[in-house]
Design a protein around this motif. Sequence first.
Motif, PDB file in Angstrom:
ATOM      1  N   ARG A  69       5.972  10.769 -17.153  1.00 45.03           N
ATOM      2  CA  ARG A  69       4.914  11.405 -16.376  1.00 45.03           C
ATOM      3  C   ARG A  69       4.612  12.798 -16.915  1.00 45.03           C
ATOM      4  NH1 ARG A  69       2.609  10.643 -11.227  1.00 45.03           N
ATOM      5  NH2 ARG A  69       1.859  12.575 -10.299  1.00 45.03           N
ATOM      6  N   VAL A  70       3.325  13.061 -17.149  1.00 46.78           N
ATOM      7  CA  VAL A  70       2.842  14.390 -17.519  1.00 46.78           C
ATOM      8  C   VAL A  70       1.661  14.696 -16.607  1.00 46.78           C
ATOM      9  CG1 VAL A  70       1.844  15.836 -19.319  1.00 46.78           C
ATOM     10  CG2 VAL A  70       3.560  14.127 -19.921  1.00 46.78           C
ATOM     11  N   GLY A  71       1.830  15.706 -15.764  1.00 49.53           N
ATOM     12  CA  GLY A  71       0.762  16.040 -14.819  1.00 49.53           C
ATOM     13  C   GLY A  71       0.498  14.873 -13.889  1.00 49.53           C
ATOM     14  N   ASN A  72      -0.743  14.413 -13.831  1.00 44.23           N
ATOM     15  CA  ASN A  72      -1.102  13.309 -12.941  1.00 44.23           C
ATOM     16  C   ASN A  72      -1.182  11.970 -13.668  1.00 44.23           C
ATOM     17  OD1 ASN A  72      -3.404  13.806 -14.411  1.00 44.23           O
ATOM     18  ND2 ASN A  72      -4.795  13.639 -12.675  1.00 44.23           N
ATOM     19  N   THR A  73      -0.601  11.893 -14.862  1.00 44.46           N
ATOM     20  CA  THR A  73      -0.657  10.668 -15.662  1.00 44.46           C
ATOM     21  C   THR A  73       0.750  10.148 -15.942  1.00 44.46           C
ATOM     22  OG1 THR A  73      -2.676  11.445 -16.735  1.00 44.46           O
ATOM     23  CG2 THR A  73      -1.479   9.675 -17.832  1.00 44.46           C
ATOM     24  N   THR A  74       0.948   8.860 -15.671  1.00 41.00           N
ATOM     25  CA  THR A  74       2.216   8.196 -15.972  1.00 41.00           C
ATOM     26  C   THR A  74       1.949   7.103 -16.995  1.00 41.00           C
ATOM     27  OG1 THR A  74       3.050   8.610 -13.743  1.00 41.00           O
ATOM     28  CG2 THR A  74       4.173   6.901 -15.018  1.00 41.00           C
ATOM     29  N   THR A  75       2.708   7.102 -18.080  1.00 38.91           N
ATOM     30  CA  THR A  75       2.583   6.085 -19.112  1.00 38.91           C
ATOM     31  C   THR A  75       3.835   5.224 -19.089  1.00 38.91           C
ATOM     32  OG1 THR A  75       1.264   7.577 -20.464  1.00 38.91           O
ATOM     33  CG2 THR A  75       2.221   5.667 -21.571  1.00 38.91           C
ATOM     34  N   PHE A  76       3.623   3.909 -18.968  1.00 37.02           N
ATOM     35  CA  PHE A  76       4.726   2.953 -18.925  1.00 37.02           C
ATOM     36  C   PHE A  76       4.944   2.365 -20.317  1.00 37.02           C
ATOM     37  CE2 PHE A  76       2.956   3.297 -14.732  1.00 37.02           C
ATOM     38  CZ  PHE A  76       4.066   3.357 -13.909  1.00 37.02           C
ATOM     39  N   SER A  77       6.186   1.976 -20.609  1.00 34.63           N
ATOM     40  CA  SER A  77       6.521   1.476 -21.939  1.00 34.63           C
ATOM     41  C   SER A  77       5.817   0.156 -22.278  1.00 34.63           C
ATOM     42  CB  SER A  77       8.036   1.312 -22.088  1.00 34.63           C
ATOM     43  OG  SER A  77       8.542   0.428 -21.109  1.00 34.63           O
ATOM     44  N   ASN A  78       5.252  -0.520 -21.281  1.00 35.00           N
ATOM     45  CA  ASN A  78       4.513  -1.754 -21.560  1.00 35.00           C
ATOM     46  C   ASN A  78       3.056  -1.476 -21.936  1.00 35.00           C
ATOM     47  OD1 ASN A  78       3.349  -1.061 -19.122  1.00 35.00           O
ATOM     48  ND2 ASN A  78       3.841  -2.989 -18.092  1.00 35.00           N
ATOM     49  N   GLY A  79       2.704  -0.189 -22.052  1.00 34.24           N
ATOM     50  CA  GLY A  79       1.360   0.191 -22.465  1.00 34.24           C
ATOM     51  C   GLY A  79       0.417   0.529 -21.337  1.00 34.24           C
ATOM     52  N   VAL A  80       0.785   0.240 -20.096  1.00 37.61           N
ATOM     53  CA  VAL A  80      -0.067   0.555 -18.945  1.00 37.61           C
ATOM     54  C   VAL A  80       0.030   2.044 -18.634  1.00 37.61           C
ATOM     55  CG1 VAL A  80      -0.442   0.139 -16.474  1.00 37.61           C
ATOM     56  CG2 VAL A  80       0.134  -1.758 -17.982  1.00 37.61           C
ATOM     57  N   THR A  81      -1.109   2.636 -18.287  1.00 34.01           N
ATOM     58  CA  THR A  81      -1.159   4.038 -17.892  1.00 34.01           C
ATOM     59  C   THR A  81      -1.673   4.123 -16.466  1.00 34.01           C
ATOM     60  OG1 THR A  81      -1.605   4.686 -20.168  1.00 34.01           O
ATOM     61  CG2 THR A  81      -2.108   6.307 -18.484  1.00 34.01           C
ATOM     62  N   ALA A  82      -1.075   5.006 -15.667  1.00 37.24           N
ATOM     63  CA  ALA A  82      -1.504   5.227 -14.289  1.00 37.24           C
ATOM     64  C   ALA A  82      -2.011   6.656 -14.158  1.00 37.24           C
ATOM     65  CB  ALA A  82      -0.340   4.996 -13.329  1.00 37.24           C
ATOM     66  N   TYR A  83      -3.180   6.797 -13.534  1.00 38.35           N
ATOM     67  CA  TYR A  83      -3.790   8.110 -13.310  1.00 38.35           C
ATOM     68  C   TYR A  83      -3.834   8.370 -11.814  1.00 38.35           C
ATOM     69  CZ  TYR A  83      -5.410   6.952 -17.984  1.00 38.35           C
ATOM     70  OH  TYR A  83      -5.460   6.567 -19.297  1.00 38.35           O
ATOM     71  N   GLU A  84      -3.206   9.452 -11.360  1.00 35.20           N
ATOM     72  CA  GLU A  84      -3.186   9.794  -9.941  1.00 35.20           C
ATOM     73  C   GLU A  84      -4.190  10.904  -9.668  1.00 35.20           C
ATOM     74  OE1 GLU A  84      -0.105  11.373  -6.501  1.00 35.20           O
ATOM     75  OE2 GLU A  84       0.665  10.716  -8.422  1.00 35.20           O
ATOM     76  N   PHE A  85      -5.066  10.666  -8.699  1.00 32.73           N
ATOM     77  CA  PHE A  85      -6.036  11.664  -8.274  1.00 32.73           C
ATOM     78  C   PHE A  85      -6.060  11.659  -6.756  1.00 32.73           C
ATOM     79  CE2 PHE A  85     -10.309  13.218  -7.244  1.00 32.73           C
ATOM     80  CZ  PHE A  85     -10.272  14.423  -7.914  1.00 32.73           C
ATOM     81  N   GLY A  86      -5.471  12.702  -6.150  1.00 32.41           N
ATOM     82  CA  GLY A  86      -5.373  12.734  -4.690  1.00 32.41           C
ATOM     83  C   GLY A  86      -4.501  11.610  -4.188  1.00 32.41           C
ATOM     84  N   ASN A  87      -5.054  10.772  -3.301  1.00 29.48           N
ATOM     85  CA  ASN A  87      -4.315   9.659  -2.712  1.00 29.48           C
ATOM     86  C   ASN A  87      -4.575   8.332  -3.414  1.00 29.48           C
ATOM     87  OD1 ASN A  87      -3.138  11.308  -0.812  1.00 29.48           O
ATOM     88  ND2 ASN A  87      -4.775  11.009   0.665  1.00 29.48           N
ATOM     89  N   VAL A  88      -5.138   8.378  -4.616  1.00 23.72           N
ATOM     90  CA  VAL A  88      -5.476   7.152  -5.347  1.00 23.72           C
ATOM     91  C   VAL A  88      -4.797   7.149  -6.713  1.00 23.72           C
ATOM     92  CG1 VAL A  88      -7.358   5.798  -6.340  1.00 23.72           C
ATOM     93  CG2 VAL A  88      -7.714   7.008  -4.182  1.00 23.72           C
ATOM     94  N   VAL A  89      -4.196   6.004  -7.070  1.00 22.10           N
ATOM     95  CA  VAL A  89      -3.647   5.798  -8.411  1.00 22.10           C
ATOM     96  C   VAL A  89      -4.429   4.648  -9.026  1.00 22.10           C
ATOM     97  CG1 VAL A  89      -1.643   5.135  -9.786  1.00 22.10           C
ATOM     98  CG2 VAL A  89      -1.348   6.594  -7.791  1.00 22.10           C
ATOM     99  N   THR A  90      -5.018   4.894 -10.190  1.00 21.31           N
ATOM    100  CA  THR A  90      -5.763   3.870 -10.921  1.00 21.31           C
ATOM    101  C   THR A  90      -4.992   3.539 -12.191  1.00 21.31           C
ATOM    102  OG1 THR A  90      -7.821   4.801 -10.075  1.00 21.31           O
ATOM    103  CG2 THR A  90      -7.989   3.294 -11.937  1.00 21.31           C
ATOM    104  N   PHE A  91      -4.803   2.238 -12.434  1.00 19.48           N
ATOM    105  CA  PHE A  91      -4.060   1.775 -13.596  1.00 19.48           C
ATOM    106  C   PHE A  91      -5.012   1.315 -14.685  1.00 19.48           C
ATOM    107  CE2 PHE A  91      -1.304   1.312  -9.972  1.00 19.48           C
ATOM    108  CZ  PHE A  91      -0.067   1.715 -10.431  1.00 19.48           C
ATOM    109  N   SER A  92      -4.593   1.446 -15.931  1.00 16.63           N
ATOM    110  CA  SER A  92      -5.421   1.026 -17.056  1.00 16.63           C
ATOM    111  C   SER A  92      -5.603  -0.486 -17.113  1.00 16.63           C
ATOM    112  CB  SER A  92      -4.817   1.531 -18.373  1.00 16.63           C
ATOM    113  OG  SER A  92      -3.520   0.998 -18.560  1.00 16.63           O
ATOM    114  N   ASN A  93      -4.793  -1.251 -16.367  1.00 10.84           N
ATOM    115  CA  ASN A  93      -4.930  -2.709 -16.337  1.00 10.84           C
ATOM    116  C   ASN A  93      -5.851  -3.182 -15.212  1.00 10.84           C
ATOM    117  OD1 ASN A  93      -3.352  -2.375 -14.055  1.00 10.84           O
ATOM    118  ND2 ASN A  93      -1.635  -3.585 -14.807  1.00 10.84           N
ATOM    119  N   GLY A  94      -6.522  -2.236 -14.535  1.00  9.84           N
ATOM    120  CA  GLY A  94      -7.482  -2.591 -13.494  1.00  9.84           C
ATOM    121  C   GLY A  94      -6.969  -2.503 -12.071  1.00  9.84           C
ATOM    122  N   ARG A  95      -5.681  -2.374 -11.869  1.00 13.99           N
ATOM    123  CA  ARG A  95      -5.130  -2.242 -10.511  1.00 13.99           C
ATOM    124  C   ARG A  95      -5.408  -0.852  -9.974  1.00 13.99           C
ATOM    125  NH1 ARG A  95       0.346  -4.792  -8.899  1.00 13.99           N
ATOM    126  NH2 ARG A  95      -0.855  -4.929  -7.000  1.00 13.99           N
ATOM    127  N   ALA A  96      -5.367  -0.739  -8.657  1.00 19.01           N
ATOM    128  CA  ALA A  96      -5.521   0.560  -8.000  1.00 19.01           C
ATOM    129  C   ALA A  96      -4.677   0.563  -6.734  1.00 19.01           C
ATOM    130  CB  ALA A  96      -6.975   0.827  -7.663  1.00 19.01           C
TER     131      ALA A  96
END
Length: 107
Positions: A69-96
């Motif tokens: 995790r760096v700031g509001n971004t989490t990078t997983f070893s499987n290549g998925v990235t999660a972006y947190e903004f307020g109360n919402v987390v959006t994943f690079s694989n389309g999940r939220a």
Amino acid sequence: MRAILIATALTMVAGPVWAQSCTTYGTMTICDNGFTAQRVGKTTTFSNGTVAYHSRNMTMYSDGTSSFRVGNTTTFSNGVTAYEFGNVVTFSNGRACHRLGNTVSCN
């Protein structure tokens, strides 16, 4: 913040994609799909047997995966990235995931 981080981890270790809702009560997180997590100090134990070890901005899972995790971004070893903004987390694989109080719902 801690509730959304645990719920985010739950979405990554829970397996196939499906809608789920997780609620945190103190150090225990319970999801409507039966999945649970218990955090004690820097260790989180998931009901599927996976254990996560947290150290600063790095999390190492017992299944050999990790996240960073760096700031509001989490990078997983499987290549998925999660972006947190307020109360919402959006994943690079389309999940939220959306947090309301101590409940996090993901699609």
